[in-house]
Design a protein around this motif. Structure first.
Motif, PDB file in Angstrom:
ATOM      1  N   THR A 183      10.515  -0.536   4.284  1.00 21.24           N
ATOM      2  CA  THR A 183      10.321  -1.954   4.563  1.00 21.24           C
ATOM      3  C   THR A 183       9.649  -2.677   3.397  1.00 21.24           C
ATOM      4  O   THR A 183       9.713  -3.905   3.307  1.00 21.24           O
ATOM      5  N   ASP A 184       9.001  -1.932   2.498  1.00 18.07           N
ATOM      6  CA  ASP A 184       8.285  -2.528   1.373  1.00 18.07           C
ATOM      7  C   ASP A 184       8.962  -2.296   0.031  1.00 18.07           C
ATOM      8  O   ASP A 184       8.618  -2.969  -0.954  1.00 18.07           O
ATOM      9  N   ILE A 185       9.896  -1.345  -0.052  1.00 20.50           N
ATOM     10  CA  ILE A 185      10.428  -0.945  -1.353  1.00 20.50           C
ATOM     11  C   ILE A 185      11.125  -2.103  -2.074  1.00 20.50           C
ATOM     12  O   ILE A 185      11.145  -2.161  -3.310  1.00 20.50           O
TER      13      ILE A 185
ATOM     14  N   LYS B 157       8.886   3.590 -12.636  1.00 28.59           N
ATOM     15  CA  LYS B 157      10.183   4.058 -12.146  1.00 28.59           C
ATOM     16  C   LYS B 157      10.245   3.908 -10.629  1.00 28.59           C
ATOM     17  O   LYS B 157       9.255   4.124  -9.933  1.00 28.59           O
ATOM     18  N   ILE B 158      11.426   3.528 -10.135  1.00 30.93           N
ATOM     19  CA  ILE B 158      11.667   3.403  -8.691  1.00 30.93           C
ATOM     20  C   ILE B 158      12.896   4.243  -8.354  1.00 30.93           C
ATOM     21  O   ILE B 158      13.973   4.035  -8.916  1.00 30.93           O
TER      22      ILE B 158
ATOM     23  N   TYR C 109      10.333   7.313  -3.565  1.00 29.02           N
ATOM     24  CA  TYR C 109       9.347   7.638  -4.588  1.00 29.02           C
ATOM     25  C   TYR C 109       9.252   6.502  -5.611  1.00 29.02           C
ATOM     26  O   TYR C 109      10.261   6.009  -6.109  1.00 29.02           O
ATOM     27  N   VAL C 110       8.021   6.119  -5.911  1.00 32.16           N
ATOM     28  CA  VAL C 110       7.730   5.150  -6.963  1.00 32.16           C
ATOM     29  C   VAL C 110       6.764   5.817  -7.933  1.00 32.16           C
ATOM     30  O   VAL C 110       5.722   6.340  -7.521  1.00 32.16           O
ATOM     31  N   THR C 111       7.107   5.817  -9.214  1.00 34.66           N
ATOM     32  CA  THR C 111       6.270   6.431 -10.236  1.00 34.66           C
ATOM     33  C   THR C 111       5.476   5.355 -10.961  1.00 34.66           C
ATOM     34  O   THR C 111       6.033   4.333 -11.375  1.00 34.66           O
TER      35      THR C 111
ATOM     36  N   SER D  92       0.838  -1.200   0.000  1.00 36.94           N
ATOM     37  CA  SER D  92       0.000   0.000   0.000  1.00 36.94           C
ATOM     38  C   SER D  92       0.870   1.246   0.000  1.00 36.94           C
ATOM     39  O   SER D  92       1.927   1.288   0.627  1.00 36.94           O
ATOM     40  N   ALA D  93       0.412   2.266  -0.703  1.00 36.97           N
ATOM     41  CA  ALA D  93       1.129   3.543  -0.757  1.00 36.97           C
ATOM     42  C   ALA D  93       0.134   4.644  -1.075  1.00 36.97           C
ATOM     43  O   ALA D  93      -0.980   4.385  -1.547  1.00 36.97           O
TER      44      ALA D  93
END
Length: 374
Positions: free
Chosen positions: A208-210, A237-238, A268-270, A54-55
């Motif tokens: 913890t989730d990346i 993108k990460i 940041y995750v795109t 979740s984000a």
């Protein structure tokens, strides 16, 4: 007489013993019944399992640009308004160019004069009446005047503001009469133009989730304005660094890093958004669920049944007589409510989902602190 008394005593002792045994058996039965009733159980079943991260993020355009001036002047015309579609090269505003026109006229006048002086110096030099130094000075003055005219022409041209890309004007442009200031650090933004047909989500994912996020993973998300509607997206993108660049300990960043060392770290995750009907608006908050793994027909138990101790993960399997036994298990992927069991249990087993875990032989704390490593 004595024999009768001893016999009576023996009979009484037997009666007391039988009563005590019956009472103890009844007590044990009652206790086991209460214990069995207190245990909440769940079946070990098979189902399709999906693991998600979740984000929360913000809807933004893939391409956007700030339209700012390259010169300083007041805005004399704004030819577009919010939500207008524009094409690259289209005039969208003009600046007051009177001062720049005057500078251009002066530069042209100087070019004309220095050109005459250069022609005169050349003629004198050709007939031997002038020196080489006079000719060189005249050539230098003419070249300088030409450069000044070129700059004046460029500045005058910059009073016409054109769109640098195809797109839509987002937000209200600056009003006529506003002083538009050039600059590298804080220029005046006359308007914003964005390609709203292609949108992205800039989401923040906990450290913890990346590690579970990969390029190309599918995701779903919701926004508050469309209750009950789900949109789709894809990870494109990460970021390689956290949102605060806490790793950078040089200069002023050192203080920021120290002050935020106890804070949660985010990356940041795109995600590229599917929005064919152009329903989403820039700046909306998106609540994202990124699908990190899926498994069909997985053997699962509720997460509440899983416990850990110093030896690893285990569950309390409920036996036929209502008692529980500790069974080590190997786990797989997690969903919000269930965890995959790779070994240790069979479909149809029952497990306890109470939190009264048995104590470890070497450690008194067996409370689950979170999902164990997969």
């Amino acid at each position: 007489m004595k024999i009768d008394r001893k016999f009576k005593i023996a009979i009484a002792a037997v009666i007391i013993a039988v009563g005590a045994f019956g009472g103890y058996h009844y007590y044990q039965t009652q206790q086991e019944t209460k214990q069995a009733a207190a245990i909440e159980t769940a079946d070990v079943v098979r189902m399709n399992l999906k693991s998600t991260v979740s984000a929360t993020g913000t809807i933004k355009p893939v391409d956007s640009v700030e339209v700012s001036p390259k010169i300083t002047a007041r805005i004399s015309q704004v030819l577009v308004k919010e939500n207008d579609r524009v094409s690259a090269g289209q005039t969208v505003a003009t600046l007051d160019g009177k001062d720049y026109q005057a500078q251009r006229d002066q530069a042209q006048f100087k070019v004309t004069n220095t050109q005459l002086e250069l022609e005169r110096a050349q003629k004198l030099y050709d007939v031997g009446a002038g020196t080489k130094q006079d000719l060189d000075n005249a050539k230098f003055n003419y070249d300088t005047a030409e450069s000044a005219l070129t700059k004046a022409d460029s500045d005058l041209a910059e009073t016409v503001i054109t769109a640098p890309m195809d797109g839509v004007v987002v937000g209200e442009p600056k009003s006529v009469g506003t002083m538009a200031v050039q600059g590298n650090s804080n220029p005046t933004v006359i308007m914003y133009i964005a390609n709203t047909s292609q949108k992205q989500i800039l989401a923040k994912v906990d450290e913890t989730d990346i590690g579970q996020i990969q390029i190309g993973q599918d995701a779903t998300f919701t926004v508050d304005t469309y209750t009950g509607k789900t949109f789709t997206a894809h990870v494109s993108k990460i970021s390689q660094t956290d949102t605060s660049n806490t790793w950078n300990t040089t200069g002023t960043a050192s203080t920021a890093s120290s002050s935020s060392s106890a804070s949660v770290i985010y990356y940041y995750v795109t995600l590229d958004v599917d929005d064919p009907n152009d329903e989403l608006r820039l700046g909306m908050t998106a609540r994202v669920e990124i699908n990190t793994s899926e498994k069909e027909n997985a053997l699962v138990v509720p997460i509440a049944a899983l416990k850990t101790n110093d030896k690893g993960s285990y569950v309390l399997r409920v036996t036929g007589n209502g008692k529980t036994e500790q069974v080590p298990v190997t786990t797989g992927i997690y969903s919000d409510e269930y965890v995959e069991i790779k070994s240790g249990l069979n479909a149809g087993d029952k497990v306890s989902i109470t939190y009264n875990a048995a104590k470890s032989s070497s450690s008194g704390n067996s409370r689950r602190q979170g999902p164990p490593p997969m």
